[in-house]
Scaffold this motif. Sequence first.
Motif, PDB file in Angstrom:
ATOM      1  N   ARG A  44     -15.448   5.840  -1.719  1.00  0.00           N
ATOM      2  CA  ARG A  44     -14.184   5.111  -1.144  1.00  0.00           C
ATOM      3  C   ARG A  44     -14.438   3.717  -1.151  1.00  0.00           C
ATOM      4  N   VAL A  45     -15.519   3.024  -1.086  1.00  0.00           N
ATOM      5  CA  VAL A  45     -15.784   1.637  -1.034  1.00  0.00           C
ATOM      6  C   VAL A  45     -15.389   1.153  -2.617  1.00  0.00           C
ATOM      7  N   ALA A  46     -16.208   1.944  -3.622  1.00  0.00           N
ATOM      8  CA  ALA A  46     -15.814   1.381  -4.921  1.00  0.00           C
ATOM      9  C   ALA A  46     -14.529   1.429  -5.457  1.00  0.00           C
ATOM     10  N   VAL A  47     -13.833   2.452  -4.921  1.00  0.00           N
ATOM     11  CA  VAL A  47     -12.465   2.653  -5.132  1.00  0.00           C
ATOM     12  C   VAL A  47     -11.494   1.475  -4.572  1.00  0.00           C
ATOM     13  N   PHE A  48     -11.832   1.258  -3.283  1.00  0.00           N
ATOM     14  CA  PHE A  48     -11.061  -0.038  -2.800  1.00  0.00           C
ATOM     15  C   PHE A  48     -11.255  -1.291  -3.590  1.00  0.00           C
ATOM     16  N   PHE A  49     -12.493  -1.431  -3.590  1.00  0.00           N
ATOM     17  CA  PHE A  49     -12.613  -2.927  -4.493  1.00  0.00           C
ATOM     18  C   PHE A  49     -12.570  -3.017  -6.024  1.00  0.00           C
ATOM     19  N   GLN A  50     -12.491  -1.810  -6.547  1.00  0.00           N
ATOM     20  CA  GLN A  50     -12.124  -1.760  -7.996  1.00  0.00           C
ATOM     21  C   GLN A  50     -10.773  -1.379  -8.521  1.00  0.00           C
ATOM     22  N   ILE A  51     -10.257  -0.704  -7.511  1.00  0.00           N
ATOM     23  CA  ILE A  51      -8.893  -0.048  -7.770  1.00  0.00           C
ATOM     24  C   ILE A  51      -7.732  -0.501  -7.019  1.00  0.00           C
ATOM     25  N   ILE A  85      -3.202  -4.686  -5.051  1.00  0.00           N
ATOM     26  CA  ILE A  85      -2.668  -5.312  -3.809  1.00  0.00           C
ATOM     27  C   ILE A  85      -2.987  -6.515  -3.730  1.00  0.00           C
ATOM     28  N   ALA A  86      -3.682  -7.326  -4.639  1.00  0.00           N
ATOM     29  CA  ALA A  86      -4.045  -8.560  -4.658  1.00  0.00           C
ATOM     30  C   ALA A  86      -2.814  -9.733  -4.588  1.00  0.00           C
ATOM     31  N   PRO A  87      -1.652  -9.327  -5.214  1.00  0.00           N
ATOM     32  CA  PRO A  87      -0.434 -10.043  -4.994  1.00  0.00           C
ATOM     33  C   PRO A  87       0.209 -10.259  -3.540  1.00  0.00           C
ATOM     34  N   ALA A  88      -0.100  -8.993  -3.003  1.00  0.00           N
ATOM     35  CA  ALA A  88       0.606  -8.734  -1.665  1.00  0.00           C
ATOM     36  C   ALA A  88      -0.366  -9.541  -0.802  1.00  0.00           C
ATOM     37  N   LEU A  89      -1.731  -9.674  -0.919  1.00  0.00           N
ATOM     38  CA  LEU A  89      -2.662 -10.515  -0.350  1.00  0.00           C
ATOM     39  C   LEU A  89      -2.565 -11.910  -0.238  1.00  0.00           C
ATOM     40  N   VAL A  90      -2.212 -12.457  -1.748  1.00  0.00           N
ATOM     41  CA  VAL A  90      -2.109 -13.653  -1.694  1.00  0.00           C
ATOM     42  C   VAL A  90      -0.749 -14.172  -1.102  1.00  0.00           C
ATOM     43  N   SER A  91       0.328 -13.404  -1.313  1.00  0.00           N
ATOM     44  CA  SER A  91       1.394 -13.547  -0.394  1.00  0.00           C
ATOM     45  C   SER A  91       1.427 -13.526   1.056  1.00  0.00           C
ATOM     46  N   GLY A  92       0.634 -12.600   1.568  1.00  0.00           N
ATOM     47  CA  GLY A  92       0.193 -12.589   2.975  1.00  0.00           C
ATOM     48  C   GLY A  92      -0.312 -13.949   3.521  1.00  0.00           C
ATOM     49  N   TRP A  93      -1.508 -14.280   2.517  1.00  0.00           N
ATOM     50  CA  TRP A  93      -2.146 -15.469   2.946  1.00  0.00           C
ATOM     51  C   TRP A  93      -1.279 -16.746   3.013  1.00  0.00           C
ATOM     52  N   LEU A  94      -0.407 -16.905   1.975  1.00  0.00           N
ATOM     53  CA  LEU A  94       0.672 -18.053   1.789  1.00  0.00           C
ATOM     54  C   LEU A  94       1.452 -18.098   3.156  1.00  0.00           C
ATOM     55  N   LEU A  95       2.024 -17.052   3.406  1.00  0.00           N
ATOM     56  CA  LEU A  95       2.993 -16.737   4.638  1.00  0.00           C
ATOM     57  C   LEU A  95       2.155 -17.196   5.895  1.00  0.00           C
ATOM     58  N   ALA A  96       0.974 -16.705   6.074  1.00  0.00           N
ATOM     59  CA  ALA A  96       0.199 -16.814   7.276  1.00  0.00           C
ATOM     60  C   ALA A  96       0.097 -18.438   7.580  1.00  0.00           C
ATOM     61  N   LEU A 109       0.786  -1.149   0.007  1.00  0.00           N
ATOM     62  CA  LEU A 109      -0.110  -0.149   0.028  1.00  0.00           C
ATOM     63  C   LEU A 109       0.828   1.347   0.043  1.00  0.00           C
ATOM     64  N   GLY A 110       2.109   1.145   0.659  1.00  0.00           N
ATOM     65  CA  GLY A 110       2.929   2.352   0.705  1.00  0.00           C
ATOM     66  C   GLY A 110       3.307   2.690  -0.657  1.00  0.00           C
ATOM     67  N   GLU A 111       3.680   1.675  -1.509  1.00  0.00           N
ATOM     68  CA  GLU A 111       4.305   1.980  -2.881  1.00  0.00           C
ATOM     69  C   GLU A 111       2.968   2.260  -3.916  1.00  0.00           C
ATOM     70  N   LEU A 112       1.697   2.153  -3.590  1.00  0.00           N
ATOM     71  CA  LEU A 112       0.729   2.393  -4.252  1.00  0.00           C
ATOM     72  C   LEU A 112       0.511   3.999  -4.695  1.00  0.00           C
ATOM     73  N   ASP A 113       0.320   4.179  -5.771  1.00  0.00           N
ATOM     74  CA  ASP A 113       0.225   5.792  -6.192  1.00  0.00           C
ATOM     75  C   ASP A 113      -1.161   6.074  -5.942  1.00  0.00           C
ATOM     76  N   LYS A 114      -1.065   7.145  -4.956  1.00  0.00           N
ATOM     77  CA  LYS A 114      -2.631   7.533  -4.213  1.00  0.00           C
ATOM     78  C   LYS A 114      -3.409   8.316  -5.480  1.00  0.00           C
ATOM     79  N   ALA A 115      -2.420   8.737  -6.438  1.00  0.00           N
ATOM     80  CA  ALA A 115      -3.063   9.461  -7.473  1.00  0.00           C
ATOM     81  C   ALA A 115      -4.182   8.835  -8.309  1.00  0.00           C
ATOM     82  N   ILE A 116      -3.793   7.525  -8.239  1.00  0.00           N
ATOM     83  CA  ILE A 116      -4.799   6.549  -9.188  1.00  0.00           C
ATOM     84  C   ILE A 116      -6.147   6.391  -8.416  1.00  0.00           C
TER      85      ILE A 116
END
Length: 242
Positions: free
Chosen positions: A141-148, A153-164, A123-130
């Motif tokens: 904000r809800v639509a931005v989170f789910f659609q943008i 950040i899906a790859p990070a979520l998958v990595s976190g899931w596998l790590l946990a 999230l820290g690397e994500l460009d807030k301008a998008i």
Amino acid sequence: FNESKLVTVWAGFSVKWYGELFRDQGIIDAAWVSIRIAFFTACASVVLATIAALVMTRFRRFHGKLLFGALMTAPLVMPEVITGLSILLLFVALGIPRGMTTIWISHVTFCVAFVTVVVASRLGELDKAIEEAAMDLGANRVAVFFQITLPIIAPALVSGWLLAFTLSIDDLEVASFASGPSSTTLPMKVFSSVRLGLSPKINALATLLILLVTVAAGFAWWLMARDERRRQRDMQLALQQE
């Protein structure tokens, strides 16, 4: 693959210990308990870590934000023995019977810290301008989170899931404090078996685990490589259209 029961003496090639392993109902039950706990731990950790990462990276500074960040990352540096003992004392004080639920709570407690670091860094690397551009176009904000935000950040979520999942299924110390008589995990079963004498069934189990991890890592690498080739192809098409 040794015929002999003595792991240091080679007596010929054999796969009989794999049959012995699958006939050991205690190990099968412990593996099933570990897999279930690890699955639900990974899912809960990803959800909580995503919320925590959004609070730490997207919310403005609020009173107690520094303390919140410190509490979220404390399990990273805290010895697992201390974590397990603290959680055990909490369950005893609250009168909560120990079992699979208490192991799950304990695993989420320390796994969420690792996943938070992974998601927060993305999230820290994500460009807030998008995200701001999407809101300028009328998205809330809800639509931005789910659609943008979420797809990015899906790859990070998958990595976190596998790590946990890996941390949960591999844990011994915390589970030993939080478990009950009817909730023995696979690491606890293996540890107790090794203390009574090393059996070739444990070697067979380790071989299967290594094979499973190798196949999973290879499949994940293939998916990442395919997505990278697809992104490069889309970028080339976009450049050609320009």
